[in-house]
Design a protein around this motif. Structure first.
Motif, PDB file in Angstrom:
ATOM      1  N   VAL A  91       0.772  -1.337   0.320  1.00  0.00           N
ATOM      2  CA  VAL A  91       0.225   0.153  -0.034  1.00  0.00           C
ATOM      3  C   VAL A  91       1.250   1.503   0.440  1.00  0.00           C
ATOM      4  N   GLU A  92       2.011   1.438   1.108  1.00  0.00           N
ATOM      5  CA  GLU A  92       3.351   2.504   0.475  1.00  0.00           C
ATOM      6  C   GLU A  92       3.809   2.738  -0.394  1.00  0.00           C
ATOM      7  N   VAL A  93       4.459   1.549  -0.686  1.00  0.00           N
ATOM      8  CA  VAL A  93       4.544   1.477  -2.343  1.00  0.00           C
ATOM      9  C   VAL A  93       3.819   2.586  -3.387  1.00  0.00           C
ATOM     10  N   GLY A  94       2.755   1.755  -3.902  1.00  0.00           N
ATOM     11  CA  GLY A  94       1.663   1.905  -4.415  1.00  0.00           C
ATOM     12  C   GLY A  94       1.389   3.480  -4.675  1.00  0.00           C
ATOM     13  N   THR A  95       0.722   3.812  -3.656  1.00  0.00           N
ATOM     14  CA  THR A  95      -0.074   5.174  -3.220  1.00  0.00           C
ATOM     15  C   THR A  95       1.411   5.954  -3.873  1.00  0.00           C
ATOM     16  N   PRO A 176      -3.658   7.313  16.776  1.00  0.00           N
ATOM     17  CA  PRO A 176      -4.269   7.243  17.650  1.00  0.00           C
ATOM     18  C   PRO A 176      -5.681   7.741  18.094  1.00  0.00           C
ATOM     19  N   LEU A 177      -6.043   8.730  17.525  1.00  0.00           N
ATOM     20  CA  LEU A 177      -6.970   9.927  17.578  1.00  0.00           C
ATOM     21  C   LEU A 177      -7.868   9.363  16.730  1.00  0.00           C
ATOM     22  N   LEU A 178      -7.617   8.827  15.372  1.00  0.00           N
ATOM     23  CA  LEU A 178      -8.121   8.455  14.330  1.00  0.00           C
ATOM     24  C   LEU A 178      -8.565   6.866  15.211  1.00  0.00           C
ATOM     25  N   LEU A 179      -7.788   6.055  15.668  1.00  0.00           N
ATOM     26  CA  LEU A 179      -8.913   4.887  16.077  1.00  0.00           C
ATOM     27  C   LEU A 179      -8.983   5.219  16.950  1.00  0.00           C
ATOM     28  N   ALA A 481      -0.243   6.899   4.869  1.00  0.00           N
ATOM     29  CA  ALA A 481      -0.140   5.929   6.126  1.00  0.00           C
ATOM     30  C   ALA A 481      -1.729   6.090   6.682  1.00  0.00           C
ATOM     31  N   LEU A 482      -1.971   6.806   6.388  1.00  0.00           N
ATOM     32  CA  LEU A 482      -3.694   7.122   6.697  1.00  0.00           C
ATOM     33  C   LEU A 482      -4.513   6.439   5.966  1.00  0.00           C
ATOM     34  N   ILE A 483      -4.089   5.739   4.903  1.00  0.00           N
ATOM     35  CA  ILE A 483      -4.592   4.511   3.882  1.00  0.00           C
ATOM     36  C   ILE A 483      -3.913   3.053   4.223  1.00  0.00           C
ATOM     37  N   GLY A 488      -5.969  -1.203   7.549  1.00  0.00           N
ATOM     38  CA  GLY A 488      -5.790  -2.492   8.397  1.00  0.00           C
ATOM     39  C   GLY A 488      -6.967  -2.009   9.107  1.00  0.00           C
ATOM     40  N   HIS A 489      -7.010  -1.598   9.841  1.00  0.00           N
ATOM     41  CA  HIS A 489      -8.259  -1.496  11.332  1.00  0.00           C
ATOM     42  C   HIS A 489      -9.425  -2.075  10.745  1.00  0.00           C
ATOM     43  N   TYR A 490      -9.826  -1.169   9.197  1.00  0.00           N
ATOM     44  CA  TYR A 490     -11.621  -1.742   9.466  1.00  0.00           C
ATOM     45  C   TYR A 490     -11.652  -3.447   8.122  1.00  0.00           C
ATOM     46  N   LEU A 491     -10.054  -3.138   7.135  1.00  0.00           N
ATOM     47  CA  LEU A 491      -9.832  -4.282   6.417  1.00  0.00           C
ATOM     48  C   LEU A 491      -9.395  -5.682   7.061  1.00  0.00           C
TER      49      LEU A 491
END
Length: 555
Positions: A91-95, A176-179, A481-483, A488-491
């Motif tokens: 994901v990092e490399v592609g984005t 952590p705030l978003l999670l 990082a946001l993506i 990572g969290h939802y999928l």
């Protein structure tokens, strides 16, 4: 002034002052010695100091080969078994590639500026070497190649700082705030789920191995083996005797009412079983069963993916007797050695027990590492030569001329030889401390040479782009990082502390994981970090020639 402009003096001055600057810490932010070296080199480069390209290439070959050698054991295992975390590296490399393509189209970035933006935003210094080699292979005049390489170094020096700040702030504050988690509390809960003792859940998740002495009490009349089997071997009796007269315990040793037994095990296990024994007494002065530590590299395929607690369940009573695993080292990072920790191929397990017990258990796990080893220069020399030969191969796809280059070839050679050494540690040794020196000195010397060669061209690029480069650096650093956070969290349903560690690893950001571990209060974020770090540390440098080729297609 003439003394400072001598190449050898300038090189070591860059290293000394660069690493001194790199130690300056502002909150959780510390730029590190490599970036500090580049800042000093850019300044000294204004005096017209240059370093031989041969030294620059030699230093980078040492660095990139050692990087591959140390990452090899974990890299292949991460691709095969660590996909749940490792997918974030892709994901990092592609984005980043997509964002970089947009920046090239919008702002007309040249080969050097685009490569520097890529390396700095992703905080992956190794990209400079592979991209620099690709730029040198372009069909351009020598002066133009030098200008592009100067732009690369300048863009990197600007974007690295902003990319570093962005990823540290994201992983420690925004993530952590978003999670919606309290990082310290979530890390303590995760450590307890993995088997940490309550008192240690916020202390690096470590397991404390302790020794205690008790009177035999209710277990008198049976044997040492009877008692250990009755508690599934969670503790071991190492010595039996009376005051002033102790001997090494054997499984068939009969226990008498006046015996004192020395128990070794995890603190919580010792506390749990002490009610079955008599009163606690002082440990005997003499040690008839000395406990030692030895390291073993995990290679047994059937054990990969198992948890530490599974090892005790699968092992026979004789194999597990008197052996404990207090520490795991993975890619140079300490991973919490908790009962629920999953094992990976190439893990360095610290075994604690008697020499006899360790010699008995080690072959069931992998290979014992020699207590002391020296560098095998045959492997080092031929490995780098093989990598350089591999880097000469190329593949043309339309307008793209794809080649690993010297850096990519040496990286692949290091990966393969590191993986082979894991399975045959008696051959091709490069001690961990030696490999670390090769990486640190090789990269710092390469960066110093690049910075010194830039000269006055650095300021021309800054005048051209102004604040564009810092803004791009923050976007290219934070958006992947946001993506990854939401994927990572939802999928992938990755636990918060491990997910944040994996994001730091996909960015190859050592300052980020250091800040995370400090805020978390234990080392649980390292579980995710090592997987993505191993993969990104290989993927990102290999993207250097791809970025250079992409500029040629889009401009």
């Amino acid at each position: 002034m003439s003394f400072i402009t001598q190449p050898v003096v300038a090189l070591f001055l860059c290293l000394a002052l660069g690493y001194l600057i790199g130690k300056i810490r502002l909150g959780p932010i510390q730029i590190g010695g490599v970036c500090g070296t580049l800042f000093v080199a850019l300044a000294l480069g204004q005096l017209g100091v240059t370093i031989s390209p041969d030294l620059k290439n030699t230093a980078f070959a040492l660095f990139i080969f050692a990087l591959g050698f140390t990452a090899g054991p974990q890299f292949f295992n991460s691709l095969r078994g660590g996909w749940r975390y490792g997918i974030l590296s892709f994901v990092e490399v592609g984005t980043v590639i997509v964002l970089l393509a947009a920046a090239i189209l919008l702002f007309g970035l040249d080969h050097g500026t685009a490569s520097g933006l890529f390396a700095g935003s992703a905080t992956e210094s190794a990209v400079l070497g592979t991209a620099s080699d690709a730029i040198a292979r372009l069909a351009l005049p020598a002066a133009e190649v030098e200008r592009l390489q100067a732009n690369m170094a300048t863009a990197y020096s600007v974007t690295y700082l902003f990319g570093l700040v962005a990823i540290v702030v994201f992983t420690t504050q925004i993530g952590p705030l978003l999670l919606r988690i309290d990082l310290r509390q979530a890390s303590a809960e995760l450590a307890r789920e993995l088997g940490a003792e309550d008192d240690d859940a916020e202390d690096n998740g470590t397991l404390e191995i302790v020794s205690r002495a008790f009177r035999a009490g209710a277990i008198a009349g049976g044997t040492v083996g009877d008692f250990e089997n009755s508690i599934n071997g969670v503790v071991t009796i190492t010595q039996v005797g009376r005051e002033g007269d102790f001997t090494k315990a054997t499984v068939d040793r009969a226990l008498k009412p006046d015996n004192v037994v020395v128990i070794v095990g995890r603190r919580r296990a010792v506390i749990a079983i002490r009610e079955r024994l008599g009163e606690e007494v002082a440990l005997p002065a003499q040690d008839n069963a000395p406990m030692i530590e030895r390291e073993v590299v995990l290679t047994r395929r059937e054990l990969i993916g198992l948890r530490i607690r599974d090892l005790r369940r699968l092992a026979s009573a004789e194999q597990r007797r008197g052996v404990f695993i207090p520490n795991i080292r993975r890619l140079g990072q300490s991973v919490p050695a908790l009962p629920g920790t999953e094992l990976q191929q190439g893990d360095i397990l610290t075994l604690y027990g008697t020499d006899e017990a360790i010699q008995r258990a080690a072959p069931e796990l992998g290979h014992l590492l020699p207590a002391r080893s020296v560098t095998d220069f045959v492997t080092l020399g031929l490995g780098i030569v093989a990598g350089l030969l591999l880097g000469e191969l190329s593949l043309r796809l339309g307008p793209l001329n794809l080649t690993l280059g010297t850096g990519g070839g040496a990286l692949v050679a290091g990966l393969v030889l590191g993986w082979l050494h894991m399975h045959r540690p008696q051959y091709g040794a490069i001690p961990a401390d030696t490999a670390q020196f090769m990486k640190d000195f090789g990269l710092a010397t390469f960066i110093a040479a690049v910075g010194l060669s830039v000269g006055p061209d650095a300021f021309a690029l800054l005048r051209e782009y102004g604040v564009v480069l810092p803004v791009l650096a923050i976007l290219v650093s934070a958006l992947p990082a946001l993506i990854s956070l939401y994927i990572g969290h939802y999928l992938l349903r990755i636990e918060g502390p491990i997910l944040l560690g994996a994001i730091a690893g996909q960015h190859c950001s050592t300052p980020s994981i250091s800040a995370l571990v400090s805020l978390a209060g234990n080392s649980t974020p390292v579980i995710g970090y090592t997987v993505t770090y191993a993969i990104s540390n290989v993927l990102l440098p290999l993207m250097g020639p791809v970025v250079v080729g992409m500029v040629g297609m889009l401009r």
